[in-house]
Write an enzyme that holds these catalytic residues in place. Structure first.
Site, short mmCIF file in Angstrom:
data_model
loop_
_atom_site.label_atom_id
_atom_site.label_comp_id
_atom_site.label_asym_id
_atom_site.label_seq_id
_atom_site.Cartn_x
_atom_site.Cartn_y
_atom_site.Cartn_z
N HIS A 72 42.72 63.59 138.21
CA HIS A 72 42.36 62.32 137.56
C HIS A 72 41.54 61.44 138.49
O HIS A 72 41.70 61.50 139.71
CB HIS A 72 43.63 61.54 137.18
CG HIS A 72 44.57 62.30 136.33
ND1 HIS A 72 45.94 62.17 136.47
CD2 HIS A 72 44.38 63.19 135.33
CE1 HIS A 72 46.53 62.95 135.58
NE2 HIS A 72 45.62 63.58 134.88
N LYS A 82 43.35 55.08 146.71
CA LYS A 82 44.80 55.23 146.55
C LYS A 82 45.44 55.51 147.90
O LYS A 82 44.88 56.21 148.74
CB LYS A 82 45.12 56.41 145.64
CG LYS A 82 44.69 56.25 144.22
CD LYS A 82 45.06 57.49 143.40
CE LYS A 82 44.59 57.34 141.97
NZ LYS A 82 44.84 58.56 141.19
N TYR A 142 52.43 55.29 144.56
CA TYR A 142 51.00 55.06 144.70
C TYR A 142 50.74 53.56 144.88
O TYR A 142 51.30 52.76 144.15
CB TYR A 142 50.27 55.37 143.40
CG TYR A 142 50.21 56.77 142.91
CD1 TYR A 142 48.97 57.34 142.68
CD2 TYR A 142 51.34 57.49 142.61
CE1 TYR A 142 48.86 58.61 142.15
CE2 TYR A 142 51.25 58.76 142.08
CZ TYR A 142 50.00 59.32 141.87
OH TYR A 142 49.90 60.56 141.35
N ASP A 178 46.62 66.84 130.33
CA ASP A 178 46.08 67.56 131.48
C ASP A 178 45.67 68.98 131.11
O ASP A 178 44.69 69.52 131.63
CB ASP A 178 47.08 67.57 132.64
CG ASP A 178 47.16 66.23 133.35
OD1 ASP A 178 46.35 65.33 133.03
OD2 ASP A 178 48.03 66.07 134.22
#
Length: 191
Positions: A72, A82, A142, A178
């Site tokens: 992603h 991130k 995250y 996904d």
């Protein structure tokens, strides 16, 4: 002076083969009670030219070993950096360089993250990200530099032959989304 204290190398930045991406290892200060470790310091991140403003934090909890999430990314102008850490269990974390002008464009790098090793990965803007769990009940934390924007959410298949990522476990558990992501050749990468 906080900048002077940041120079004490409380966090170790290990460059990956992908420029701007790092494996980050906190330095543990241990005693009979356990340990204390710094996981983030604005001044240390600034010194490495990394993003220092995180606007959103998420947890990804995964019940089963072999769960795979990704690959992603968010398209510009909502690209996100991130900082990812495994807080429970163990995962194989993968980043893919999507930057048009990068000498490592469409190359990937994988790192084992676990609650035990306390490693983190810093993933720059314009990279795709995914991971596969290596234990049941694995949780990843995250920090992101941009809020989630559904209209900018993009992705491509984890098993894309162009990338040939060496995922550790066969037959991953995937979400319907996904599983239906396009191949890289069909995805118009906006980075």
């Amino acid at each position: 002076d906080p900048r002077a204290k940041a120079r004490d190398r409380a966090v170790r930045f290990i460059p990956t083969p992908l420029p701007g991406a790092f494996v980050i290892e906190p330095e543990r200060h241990e005693d009979e009670r356990g340990f204390l470790a710094r996981t983030w310091c604005r001044f240390e991140f600034e010194a490495h030219g990394l993003v220092t403003s995180f606007v959103q934090c998420n947890i990804s909890f995964n019940l089963k070993v072999g769960t795979l999430r990704g690959l992603h990314y968010q398209a510009p102008p909502y690209s996100e950096a991130k900082l990812v850490r495994c807080t429970r269990g163990k995962a194989f974390d993968v980043m893919v360089d999507l930057r048009r002008s990068s000498p490592t464009r469409l190359q990937w790098h994988g790192v084992e993250l676990s609650a035990d090793n306390a490693r983190m990965v810093y993933i720059p803007e314009d990279f795709a990200h995914g991971f596969q769990t290596l234990e049941d009940d694995t949780e990843l934390f995250y920090q992101m530099s941009e809020s989630h924007r559904p209209e900018a959410a993009r992705g491509f298949r984890f098993d894309d032959p162009t990338l040939a990522i060496a995922w550790p476990l066969a037959d991953p558990i995937l979400s319907p989304r996904d599983r239906s992501l396009p191949l890289l050749a069909m995805e118009r990468i906006a980075c």
